[in-house]
Design an enzyme around this catalytic site. Structure first.
Site, PDB file in Angstrom:
ATOM      1  N   ASP A 190       5.485  39.734  48.351  1.00  0.00           N
ATOM      2  CA  ASP A 190       5.033  40.554  49.490  1.00  0.00           C
ATOM      3  C   ASP A 190       4.886  39.750  50.778  1.00  0.00           C
ATOM      4  O   ASP A 190       3.982  40.024  51.590  1.00  0.00           O
ATOM      5  CB  ASP A 190       3.692  41.241  49.143  1.00  0.00           C
ATOM      6  CG  ASP A 190       3.822  42.174  47.945  1.00  0.00           C
ATOM      7  OD1 ASP A 190       4.892  42.765  47.766  1.00  0.00           O
ATOM      8  OD2 ASP A 190       2.845  42.293  47.192  1.00  0.00           O
TER       9      ASP A 190
ATOM     10  N   SER B 256       3.633  48.775  54.783  1.00  0.00           N
ATOM     11  CA  SER B 256       4.655  47.946  55.436  1.00  0.00           C
ATOM     12  C   SER B 256       5.961  48.036  54.653  1.00  0.00           C
ATOM     13  O   SER B 256       5.955  48.043  53.421  1.00  0.00           O
ATOM     14  CB  SER B 256       4.229  46.467  55.433  1.00  0.00           C
ATOM     15  OG  SER B 256       2.918  46.297  55.918  1.00  0.00           O
TER      16      SER B 256
ATOM     17  N   HIS C 121       5.204  48.324  50.695  1.00  0.00           N
ATOM     18  CA  HIS C 121       3.952  47.810  50.132  1.00  0.00           C
ATOM     19  C   HIS C 121       2.783  48.525  50.816  1.00  0.00           C
ATOM     20  O   HIS C 121       2.766  48.646  52.048  1.00  0.00           O
ATOM     21  CB  HIS C 121       3.862  46.291  50.351  1.00  0.00           C
ATOM     22  CG  HIS C 121       2.639  45.699  49.747  1.00  0.00           C
ATOM     23  ND1 HIS C 121       2.515  45.496  48.386  1.00  0.00           N
ATOM     24  CD2 HIS C 121       1.469  45.306  50.294  1.00  0.00           C
ATOM     25  CE1 HIS C 121       1.322  44.979  48.130  1.00  0.00           C
ATOM     26  NE2 HIS C 121       0.664  44.855  49.273  1.00  0.00           N
TER      27      HIS C 121
ATOM     28  N   ASN D 174      11.434  46.354  50.358  1.00  0.00           N
ATOM     29  CA  ASN D 174      10.320  46.854  49.549  1.00  0.00           C
ATOM     30  C   ASN D 174       9.345  47.583  50.454  1.00  0.00           C
ATOM     31  O   ASN D 174       9.258  47.297  51.653  1.00  0.00           O
ATOM     32  CB  ASN D 174       9.611  45.665  48.895  1.00  0.00           C
ATOM     33  CG  ASN D 174       8.450  46.086  48.015  1.00  0.00           C
ATOM     34  OD1 ASN D 174       8.554  47.052  47.242  1.00  0.00           O
ATOM     35  ND2 ASN D 174       7.327  45.385  48.127  1.00  0.00           N
TER      36      ASN D 174
END
Ligand code: GAR
Length: 227
Positions: free
Chosen positions: A158, A149, A122, A120
């Site tokens: 997260d 990040s 973020h 992912n």
């Protein structure tokens, strides 16, 4: 016997991606561009959105990538949506599943299924500001630096091991919009292709929540680049 080889071409590369989106898809575009120009040695097998009006779907179609919609409103629970999503993803057997502005919390069983091959991006310097409104929170805290990040996804929101962070200074006159624009265009569009390239070329490994680059353990902040 028929087999669907019609979409395969000699330019297909062995490492494969499926990208999940919910919106504009500018990160998706940076990944498409990096696959097309050879920076990322991989093929995007499909783009899947949980929203049928996500502009990223148009970006996928323009690049001749299958663009699919699975609306979460059509399901009665998070688990049933995630099961259908996994079934769709598994048709493409991706080596790596890439969340690019996919604004859904994923159930633990979904995350476990793809653990180690689910990443992912973020918009904050994790572990600062998981969740939403990251640019506002960085401004409220008077942070001197902000950024984005890329991390492996784990069941906690997260909070998975970080691969790479891109850092920019916060200017005195920055507001939410200017900061969001800078983080997106000057950081995210660079670090996401970089992280995917490292994974596709097997330079990144994950072992016991520690990320290794070229067999060297990275700090918890991941590999940091100042822009
Ligand atoms: C990006 O800023 C990404 O970091 C963020 O959504 C935006 C998507 O932009 N993702 C999250 O906040 C996930 N927690 P894009 O659709 O233009 O790539």
């Amino acid at each position: 016997m028929t087999s669907d080889v019609s979409q395969q071409t000699s330019s297909d590369k062995p490492f494969s991606l499926v990208v999940l989106i919910s919106g504009g898809g500018s990160n998706l575009q940076s990944i498409i561009n990096a696959c097309e120009n050879g920076q990322i040695p991989a093929t995007i097998k499909a783009v899947i959105s949980n929203k049928n009006d996500a502009f990223g779907l148009e970006r996928a179609k323009k690049a001749s990538i299958p663009a699919l919609v699975l609306k979460h409103q059509d399901f009665t629970s998070r688990e049933s949506f995630d099961l259908a999503l996994a079934a769709l993803i598994d048709q493409y057997q991706p080596d790596l599943l890439v969340l690019a502005g996919f604004m859904r919390i994923l159930s633990p069983s979904f995350v476990e299924r793809y653990l180690g091959r689910l990443i992912n991006i973020h918009p904050s310097l994790l572990p600062l500001y998981p969740g939403l409104n990251t640019h506002q929170r960085a401004l409220d805290a008077d942070d001197k630096f902000h950024g984005a990040s890329v991390h492996f996804v784990t069941p906690e929101l997260d909070a998975g091991p970080v691969i790479i962070q891109g850092i920019i200074p916060v200017a005195d006159n920055d507001n939410i919009q200017s900061l969001a624009d800078k983080v997106l265009t000057k950081v995210e569009h660079l670090i996401y292709p970089q992280a995917i390239t490292w994974i596709a070329t097997q330079r990144i490994t994950l072992n016991d929540r520690i990320v290794y680059l070229d067999n060297e353990p990275l700090p918890v902040s991941g590999y940091q680049i100042h822009y």
